[in-house]
Structures are given as structure tokens and as C-alpha cells.
Design an enzyme around this catalytic site. Structure first.
Site, short mmCIF file in Angstrom:
data_model
loop_
_atom_site.label_atom_id
_atom_site.label_comp_id
_atom_site.label_asym_id
_atom_site.label_seq_id
_atom_site.Cartn_x
_atom_site.Cartn_y
_atom_site.Cartn_z
CG ASP A 16 -37.91 8.08 -2.28
OD1 ASP A 16 -37.17 7.67 -3.19
OD2 ASP A 16 -39.13 7.85 -2.25
CG ASN A 18 -30.84 10.54 -4.16
OD1 ASN A 18 -31.19 11.56 -3.57
ND2 ASN A 18 -30.05 9.63 -3.60
NE ARG A 20 -39.31 10.06 -7.28
CZ ARG A 20 -40.00 9.91 -6.17
NH1 ARG A 20 -41.19 10.46 -6.06
NH2 ARG A 20 -39.52 9.20 -5.18
CB SER A 61 -33.49 -1.05 0.95
OG SER A 61 -33.82 -1.32 -0.39
CB THR A 62 -32.33 -6.18 1.80
OG1 THR A 62 -33.63 -5.80 2.21
CG2 THR A 62 -31.46 -6.34 3.02
CG ASN A 64 -32.24 0.24 -2.66
OD1 ASN A 64 -31.87 0.99 -1.76
ND2 ASN A 64 -33.45 0.38 -3.22
CD GLU A 202 -45.75 12.44 16.14
OE1 GLU A 202 -46.44 12.75 15.14
OE2 GLU A 202 -46.23 11.95 17.17
C1 FPP Z 1 -33.60 6.71 -3.09
O1 FPP Z 1 -33.84 7.54 -4.20
C2 FPP Z 1 -32.21 6.78 -2.74
C3 FPP Z 1 -31.36 5.72 -2.69
C4 FPP Z 1 -31.76 4.33 -3.01
C5 FPP Z 1 -29.94 5.91 -2.34
C6 FPP Z 1 -29.68 6.91 -1.25
C7 FPP Z 1 -28.25 7.20 -1.27
C8 FPP Z 1 -27.70 8.41 -1.11
C9 FPP Z 1 -28.43 9.65 -0.73
C10 FPP Z 1 -26.25 8.50 -1.35
C11 FPP Z 1 -25.44 8.68 -0.11
C12 FPP Z 1 -25.21 7.53 0.69
C13 FPP Z 1 -24.13 6.76 0.76
C14 FPP Z 1 -23.70 6.36 2.12
C15 FPP Z 1 -23.41 6.25 -0.41
P1 FPP Z 1 -34.34 6.86 -5.53
O2 FPP Z 1 -33.15 6.50 -6.34
O3 FPP Z 1 -35.24 5.72 -5.22
O4 FPP Z 1 -35.12 8.03 -6.20
P2 FPP Z 1 -36.44 7.91 -7.10
O5 FPP Z 1 -37.52 7.35 -6.21
O6 FPP Z 1 -36.70 9.33 -7.50
O7 FPP Z 1 -36.09 7.01 -8.25
#
Ligand code: FPP
Length: 236
Positions: A16, A18, A20, A61-62, A64, A202
Site C-alpha cells: 500500500d 504507491n 501517496r 484486488s477485485t 481495484n 502476526e
Molecule cells: C496500493 O497502493 C497498491 C496497488 C493497488 C498496486 C500494487 C502494485 C504494485 C506494487 C506494482 C507491482 C505489481 C505488479 C505485479 C504489476 P495505492 O495505490 O492504494 O496507494 P495509496 O493508498 O497511497 O493511494
């Protein structure tokens, strides 16, 4: 003499933060996913090197699919291009890559990429990375129930043999239970991730956004895990 660290068999990460990470730098959310994917490649290899047998990560996730078309497309393209290259590196290091999730409504090229990576790495024995893509914990349990009902009706299994061990075999992947769940970025939720497998895990919620959760942050997490006392419902 320093005591030997306990290494969890199965580690799961909700990657989680990315978005932000990117917006705090004036970048687009997609740039956060790019940075997250670059981090995943280094971190996954490091984690397996530490002796962890299975690493499960929540890539999509489904739920997303509710995000903008632009963001969903970016993530899917990242998977079919960048992750496909990363999988070749994993393969060279004898790491197996498996996937958990529903195919529908993933794009045909995404499904094809998953099949190719599965096939390429299927005989590897040096640790497993389980990529949860279009994954939901409740959806997985629903799919298990549907398959068990079907196999019971067709006589493949008998009702008296339905137990936790059998259910485990009907999950998307038959993996050991999760020992340690890390959710980066400070939110304290499991968000429909591997609900069955998390039963006695945990939980750890570092504040760091995923693109910054590096090898050193994982070392710190291992120390946290080692300080936990696990009882699995028993007494001390
Ligand atoms: C959540 O951060 C992250 C995701 C929904 C995507 C995770 C994906 C990767 C790390 C890319 C690599 C993976 C592959 C296999 C392509 P967010 O976007 O919800 O962050 P936020 O809560 O800060 O908005």
C-alpha cells in the site's frame, strides 16, 4: 552468542501507499506504481534469499477495478511488460511464480502472461512468489465453496471428507498458512486479502509507503516478528 532469527515460512505483503508516495513528490499515481514494481523486484528476491519459502503479494484486488481506466490500464501494462521481465530474473534464481485470483474480467494478454510465467517457473524449487492479481479473499472462499459443491455432486469427494485440509487444497494455491502479514503505509486493515490463510498470522503495519519499503525495512520487520509470541490459540 547472538540468537538465530526465526524466519517466517510464509510472508504476505499488502503493497500500500504507491499513490501517496507519488503525490507527495508531485508525480502521477502511475509513477508510484512504477516505483512500487521496481521495489517489489528487489525486495522479493531479498526476502526469498533470507529463507522465506513463500511470499504472497497483493498486486491488484477485485475492488481495484473501481479505479480510473487510466490507472487500471497502467497497472495491467506494467504487469505484461515489466513484471514479465522480472519473472525471467526470478526464473534464473530458481524461484517459482504462481498466481491467485479470478481470470474474469482480466485482459486476454494479462491472462496469457500469467500462463507463460507459470509455465516458465513451474519446476523451480528455490522459493515461491504468489502474485495476487484480481484477487479477493471473499471471492476465493466463494470459488472454493462452488468447486466443492460441484465435486460433491459429481461424486469426486464425499461430504464426510470436507475439512480444513481439503478446503486448503481447493484454494487458488495450496500454500502453507501465512505467518507474517506486512501492510505498508500505516493503514490497519486486511482489505479482503487472503482471509482463510491469515487466520493466525502476526500483523505488522509500518508507516513507510511501499516504494520505500526496502531490504533494511524488511530486516526491521523480521525483528518485530521475532519479538512476537505466537500461541495459536493455546496457552503460554
Ligand atoms: C496500493 O497502493 C497498491 C496497488 C493497488 C498496486 C500494487 C502494485 C504494485 C506494487 C506494482 C507491482 C505489481 C505488479 C505485479 C504489476 P495505492 O495505490 O492504494 O496507494 P495509496 O493508498 O497511497 O493511494
Amino acid at each position: 552468542m547472538t540468537e538465530q532469527l526465526k524466519i517466517p515460512t510464509h510472508v504476505a505483503i499488502i503493497m500500500d501507499g504507491n499513490g501517496r508516495w507519488a503525490t507527495s513528490r508531485g508525480l502521477s499515481r502511475s509513477m508510484g506504481h512504477k516505483a512500487g514494481s521496481e521495489n517489489l523486484e528487489k525486495l522479493a528476491r531479498y526476502i526469498i534469499k533470507q529463507g522465506v519459502k513463500v511470499l504472497s503479494v497483493y498486486a491488484f484486488s477485485t475492488e481495484n477495478f473501481k479505479r480510473s481506466d487510466e490507472e487500471v490500464d497502467y497497472l495491467m501494462n506494467l504487469f505484461t511488460t515489466r513484471f514479465k521481465k522480472d519473472a525471467k530474473k526470478y526464473n534464473k534464481e530458481n524461484i517459482k511464480v504462481v498466481f491467485s485470483g479470478r481470470d474474469y474480467p482480466l485482459r486476454a494478454d494479462v491472462i496469457k502472461t500469467m500462463q507463460e510465467i507459470t509455465e516458465l517457473t513451474k519446476n523451480n524449487t528455490g522459493g515461491t512468489i504468489n502474485i495476487c492479481l484480481n484477487y479477493g479473499g471473499q471471492a476465493e472462499i466463494t470459488d472454493v465453496v462452488l468447486k466443492i459443491v460441484k465435486d460433491t455432486k459429481s461424486g469426486l469427494i464425499e461430504e464426510k471428507n470436507i475439512n480444513e485440509k481439503l478446503i486448503n487444497k481447493y484454494l487458488y494455491q495450496d500454500l502453507p498458512p501465512i505467518d507474517f502479514l506486512i501492510r505498508t503505509s500505516g493503514e490497519k486493515r486486511v482489505s479482503n486479502f487472503m482471509l482463510w490463510q491469515l487466520s493466525y498470522a502476526e500483523l505488522y503495519f509500518p508507516e513507510i509507503h511501499f516504494p520505500d519499503f526496502n531490504n533494511k525495512a524488511f530486516d526491521d520487520a523480521l525483528l518485530v516478528f521475532n519479538r512476537r509470541e505466537r500461541r495459536f490459540g493455546g496457552v503460554k
